[in-house]
Design an enzyme around this catalytic site. Structure first.
Site, mmCIF file in Angstrom:
data_model
loop_
_atom_site.group_PDB
_atom_site.id
_atom_site.type_symbol
_atom_site.label_atom_id
_atom_site.label_comp_id
_atom_site.label_asym_id
_atom_site.label_seq_id
_atom_site.Cartn_x
_atom_site.Cartn_y
_atom_site.Cartn_z
ATOM 1 N N ALA A 102 -4.929 5.703 -11.352
ATOM 2 C CA ALA A 102 -3.936 4.804 -12.229
ATOM 3 C C ALA A 102 -4.197 2.988 -12.308
ATOM 4 O O ALA A 102 -3.998 2.854 -10.008
ATOM 5 C CB ALA A 102 -3.129 4.539 -12.027
ATOM 6 N N GLY A 154 -4.138 9.203 -10.304
ATOM 7 C CA GLY A 154 -4.759 9.302 -11.688
ATOM 8 C C GLY A 154 -5.519 10.041 -11.793
ATOM 9 O O GLY A 154 -6.149 10.876 -12.872
ATOM 10 N N GLU A 157 -5.502 13.797 -11.035
ATOM 11 C CA GLU A 157 -4.448 14.006 -12.740
ATOM 12 C C GLU A 157 -5.362 14.527 -13.063
ATOM 13 O O GLU A 157 -5.838 15.439 -14.492
ATOM 14 C CB GLU A 157 -3.542 13.525 -12.582
ATOM 15 C CG GLU A 157 -2.667 13.882 -11.288
ATOM 16 C CD GLU A 157 -1.180 12.507 -11.368
ATOM 17 O OE1 GLU A 157 -1.250 10.775 -11.579
ATOM 18 O OE2 GLU A 157 -0.250 12.930 -11.750
ATOM 19 N N GLU A 182 0.633 7.709 -4.522
ATOM 20 C CA GLU A 182 1.346 7.659 -5.201
ATOM 21 C C GLU A 182 3.019 7.489 -3.699
ATOM 22 O O GLU A 182 3.273 6.295 -4.155
ATOM 23 C CB GLU A 182 1.911 8.137 -6.169
ATOM 24 C CG GLU A 182 0.653 8.086 -7.403
ATOM 25 C CD GLU A 182 0.407 10.169 -7.326
ATOM 26 O OE1 GLU A 182 -0.145 9.877 -6.641
ATOM 27 O OE2 GLU A 182 -0.273 9.453 -8.309
HETATM 28 C C1 HXC Z 1 -6.959 -0.954 -8.709
HETATM 29 C C2 HXC Z 1 -8.634 -0.121 -7.436
HETATM 30 C C3 HXC Z 1 -8.229 0.877 -7.340
HETATM 31 C C4 HXC Z 1 -6.808 1.410 -8.269
HETATM 32 C C5 HXC Z 1 -9.364 0.832 -5.590
HETATM 33 N N1 HXC Z 1 -9.628 -0.233 -6.506
HETATM 34 N N2 HXC Z 1 -8.803 1.437 -6.674
HETATM 35 N N3 HXC Z 1 -7.697 -0.972 -8.113
HETATM 36 N N4 HXC Z 1 -6.160 0.477 -8.370
HETATM 37 N N5 HXC Z 1 -5.964 2.865 -7.732
HETATM 38 C C6 HXC Z 1 -10.499 -1.516 -6.385
HETATM 39 C C7 HXC Z 1 -9.500 -2.084 -4.983
HETATM 40 O O1 HXC Z 1 -8.252 -2.920 -4.939
HETATM 41 C C8 HXC Z 1 -11.036 -3.264 -4.859
HETATM 42 O O2 HXC Z 1 -11.387 -4.191 -5.371
HETATM 43 C C9 HXC Z 1 -12.009 -2.053 -5.471
HETATM 44 O O3 HXC Z 1 -11.491 -1.078 -6.462
HETATM 45 C C10 HXC Z 1 -12.409 -1.397 -4.073
HETATM 46 O O4 HXC Z 1 -12.122 -0.938 -3.032
HETATM 47 P P1 HXC Z 1 -11.933 -0.835 -1.384
HETATM 48 O O5 HXC Z 1 -10.459 -0.507 -1.647
HETATM 49 O O6 HXC Z 1 -12.593 -2.590 -1.545
HETATM 50 O O7 HXC Z 1 -12.664 0.297 -1.225
HETATM 51 P P2 HXC Z 1 -12.634 1.203 0.141
HETATM 52 O O8 HXC Z 1 -11.971 0.417 0.966
HETATM 53 O O9 HXC Z 1 -13.909 1.896 0.281
HETATM 54 O O10 HXC Z 1 -11.714 2.293 -0.374
HETATM 55 C C11 HXC Z 1 -10.925 3.257 -1.268
HETATM 56 C C12 HXC Z 1 -9.804 3.645 -1.341
HETATM 57 C C13 HXC Z 1 -9.016 2.517 -2.044
HETATM 58 C C14 HXC Z 1 -9.554 4.447 0.197
HETATM 59 C C15 HXC Z 1 -10.141 4.813 -2.700
HETATM 60 O O11 HXC Z 1 -9.280 1.602 -2.555
HETATM 61 C C16 HXC Z 1 -7.387 2.588 -1.750
HETATM 62 O O12 HXC Z 1 -6.867 3.163 -1.256
HETATM 63 N N6 HXC Z 1 -7.202 2.801 -3.525
HETATM 64 C C17 HXC Z 1 -6.331 2.891 -4.053
HETATM 65 C C18 HXC Z 1 -6.036 4.721 -4.024
HETATM 66 C C19 HXC Z 1 -3.902 5.264 -4.688
HETATM 67 O O13 HXC Z 1 -3.281 4.338 -4.524
HETATM 68 N N7 HXC Z 1 -4.265 5.559 -6.060
HETATM 69 C C20 HXC Z 1 -3.058 6.030 -7.001
HETATM 70 C C21 HXC Z 1 -2.843 5.107 -7.892
HETATM 71 S S1 HXC Z 1 -1.252 5.563 -8.243
HETATM 72 P P3 HXC Z 1 -11.411 -5.444 -5.058
HETATM 73 O O14 HXC Z 1 -11.465 -6.595 -5.797
HETATM 74 O O15 HXC Z 1 -9.287 -6.093 -4.587
HETATM 75 O O16 HXC Z 1 -11.763 -5.967 -4.627
HETATM 76 C C22 HXC Z 1 -1.519 6.493 -9.675
HETATM 77 C C23 HXC Z 1 -0.275 6.386 -10.111
HETATM 78 C C24 HXC Z 1 -0.827 8.029 -11.754
HETATM 79 O O17 HXC Z 1 -2.763 6.554 -9.551
HETATM 80 C C25 HXC Z 1 0.345 7.728 -12.734
HETATM 81 C C26 HXC Z 1 0.350 6.878 -13.716
HETATM 82 C C27 HXC Z 1 0.904 7.422 -15.205
#
Ligand code: HXC
Length: 258
Positions: A65, A109, A112, A132
């Site tokens: 998400a 997400g 999921e 998360e």
């Molecule tokens: C918003 C995201 C994002 C996310 C990546 N990006 N994941 N933006 N939400 N979940 C964006 C980054 O901010 C960045 O933009 C660009 O995508 C590239 O990501 P990088 O981090 O620079 O890439 P990399 O170093 O290759 O790392 C990849 C990654 C990392 C390991 C996937 O991006 C990461 O850890 N992302 C978050 C994963 C996460 O925690 N997911 C769970 C979310 S909570 P900018 O512009 O900043 O450079 C969830 C809850 C679900 O899903 C329930 C909902 C009801």
């Protein structure tokens, strides 16, 4: 309908839906999930579609998400809007089969969403995770329930509590994905599987989806009873008569969804 965060292509009875927010690794925001729910509903209603494939980019199916969208929200915002509950329920009401074709990250997400599809085909680069916990929250669109049913309690707890990622090999061994292929073959493999499904009677493929999913919702005895009644009901269809006649006559069946 014109979409901004997904691409929809329809060919040979299959709708291919590609998540398309490359700058955010296909992070799921409200716009994307709203568009996705509309696209699968349209595909479900279309006579031109018999199976759906959902995919992302080579680097990410979806990295979760959209954290930037969620960061400043309050409990009241989340509860009042039923955050992603509305879109998830619309997606889950689709009756035609949906295959997830996952390359790269399928996190939070994203994992999921893949699990909300009917089965997952993965590239060997795929990384699944429920990270998360690192954000001070837990999964919110089915991860604690679905991952546990896919891979069992121990591995599910491990994934949710540590936030570690699972690679494609581990995902296949533990039953999260049905097949693993080379990244370059992923789309072709998923489309070929979808086209094979599209050749069957739609009545039977929808019955499979309905009946297998019943296994998540009911007791074994009730599920078996449901399957038995569904099996018997298909004898009211022309496609059953055609399917069995074609076998006896040693020819290909001509299903007409009747
Ligand atoms: C918003 C995201 C994002 C996310 C990546 N990006 N994941 N933006 N939400 N979940 C964006 C980054 O901010 C960045 O933009 C660009 O995508 C590239 O990501 P990088 O981090 O620079 O890439 P990399 O170093 O290759 O790392 C990849 C990654 C990392 C390991 C996937 O991006 C990461 O850890 N992302 C978050 C994963 C996460 O925690 N997911 C769970 C979310 S909570 P900018 O512009 O900043 O450079 C969830 C809850 C679900 O899903 C329930 C909902 C009801």
């Amino acid at each position: 309908m014109a979409y901004e965060t997904i691409i929809v292509e329809i060919a040979d009875d299959v709708a291919l839906i590609t998540l398309n927010r490359p700058d955010a690794l296909n992070a799921l925001n409200s716009q994307l999930l709203g568009e996705l729910a509309s696209a699968v509903e349209e595909a479900d209603a279309s006579d031109k579609v018999r199976c759906i494939v959902l995919t992302g980019s080579e680097k990410a199916f979806a990295a979760g998400a959209d954290i930037k969208e969620m960061a400043d929200k309050s409990f009241v915002d989340m509860y009042r809007d039923n955050f992603f509950g509305v879109e998830a329920d619309r997606f889950l009401r689709v009756r035609k089969p949906i295959i997830a074709a996952v390359s790269g990250y399928a996190l939070g997400g994203g994992c999921e969403l893949a699990m909300m599809c009917d089965f997952i085909i993965a590239a060997d680069t795929a990384k699944f995770g429920q990270p998360e916990i690192n954000l001070g929250v837990i999964a919110g669109i089915g991860g604690t329930q679905r991952l546990t049913r896919y891979v069992g309690k121990s591995k599910s707890m491990d994934m949710h509590l540590t936030g570690r990622f699972m690679n494609a090999e581990e995902a296949e061994e533990s039953g999260l994905v049905s097949r693993v292929v080379a990244p370059k073959k992923l789309k072709d493999e998923a489309m070929a599987a979808a086209q094979k499904i599209a050749e069957k009677s739609l009545l039977a493929t929808m019955a499979v989806k309905d009946t297998v999913n019943r296994a998540y919702e009911t007791t074994l005895a009730e599920g078996i009873n449901y399957e038995r009644r569904m099996f018997q009901a298909l004898f009211a269809t022309e496609d059953q008569a055609e399917g069995m006649a074609s076998y006896v006559e040693k020819r290909e069946p001509q299903f007409r969804d009747k």
